[in-house]
Design an enzyme around this catalytic site. Sequence first.
Site, mmCIF file in Angstrom:
data_model
loop_
_atom_site.group_PDB
_atom_site.id
_atom_site.type_symbol
_atom_site.label_atom_id
_atom_site.label_comp_id
_atom_site.label_asym_id
_atom_site.label_seq_id
_atom_site.Cartn_x
_atom_site.Cartn_y
_atom_site.Cartn_z
ATOM 1 N N GLU A 132 -22.051 25.473 9.549
ATOM 2 C CA GLU A 132 -21.417 25.500 10.862
ATOM 3 C C GLU A 132 -19.901 25.440 10.706
ATOM 4 O O GLU A 132 -19.378 25.297 9.593
ATOM 5 C CB GLU A 132 -21.895 24.320 11.712
ATOM 6 C CG GLU A 132 -21.544 22.964 11.142
ATOM 7 C CD GLU A 132 -22.209 21.808 11.893
ATOM 8 O OE1 GLU A 132 -23.174 22.048 12.635
ATOM 9 O OE2 GLU A 132 -21.753 20.661 11.724
ATOM 10 N N ARG A 165 -29.553 12.351 9.305
ATOM 11 C CA ARG A 165 -28.591 11.278 9.586
ATOM 12 C C ARG A 165 -28.541 10.290 8.432
ATOM 13 O O ARG A 165 -29.570 9.779 7.992
ATOM 14 C CB ARG A 165 -28.964 10.518 10.865
ATOM 15 C CG ARG A 165 -28.931 11.332 12.135
ATOM 16 C CD ARG A 165 -29.067 10.440 13.362
ATOM 17 N NE ARG A 165 -29.382 11.239 14.535
ATOM 18 C CZ ARG A 165 -30.609 11.414 15.004
ATOM 19 N NH1 ARG A 165 -31.638 10.815 14.423
ATOM 20 N NH2 ARG A 165 -30.815 12.157 16.068
#
Length: 308
Positions: free
Chosen positions: A113, A190
Amino acid sequence: MTEPLFLKPYFQPKIWGGRKLEQFGYDLPEGKIGECWAISGHPHGPATIKNGPLTGKTVSQAYAEDGEYFGNPTDTVFPLLTKILDAEDSLSVQVHPDDAYAEEHEHELGKTECWYVISAEPGSYLIYGHHAKTRAELKQMIEAGDWDHLLRKVPVKTGDFVYVPSGTIHALNKGIMVLETQQSSDTTYRLYDYDRTDDAGNKRELHLKQSIDVTTVPNQDPQLDIKHEKVGDSTLTTFVTAPVSPFFSVYRWQVQGQLHLTKSAPYTLVSVLDGEGTITVDGKSFPLKKGDGRWGCRGVRRRLDPER
């Protein structure tokens, strides 16, 4: 195809979100809205076409059924996703897998990204990268929660561009809004979430093993060659393209007066971040305004006329 297709975005509530996306003219759902999935074919947040013969179809439906609008692609899923993120609070510290790991373990694309910083409050910073020299050291520091020594903090300001390859530990921190261009994936691992709890008092799931598996060690910073070009009174900026970015190219068009462009890719995703004007395709004009998301026509000349 002789006209650009405009999209109705999908909005994602997030524990770290706010209400700043209203500045784009969006009618937001109630609550903390962290993400506008502006151009999306992903099943977790499909955008819907608002004009032309494909009105009412999702991007994924159009991609599967009307391939000529995308240059008759061979990919089985629409490969890109454009978001606007409002980080009223800090996002979790996280990392994304590459295509091979994601396909094996998550059955979807990996996630490289990038961020264009729409706004950043004074003193804003990102988590970007880490200081571990080996995977064993990375594992030890993650399991010990030694975040102060592991994580690298990078100052950020409005107008900055940051490329985030898969395998890069990262996090947006509070006070930052970005336009994100990414592969069409919703896989996030995470490492740390500040011990936050949701409204029911539950902590969000962590993915320590997966994070250790996919993080690039040692840290590697991409070498960007950002270029600026004057075209009349307008400025065209190239932020990233191949070979640094094999999945997408990202440009900023700062338009003053008229700008004539010839598109060279099968299709182009466009997000209007400020101002208003018109886009003219094959002699037909369409209004543009802040907050519009669309993909462009194939193989035609376009004229952009901003009013401010």
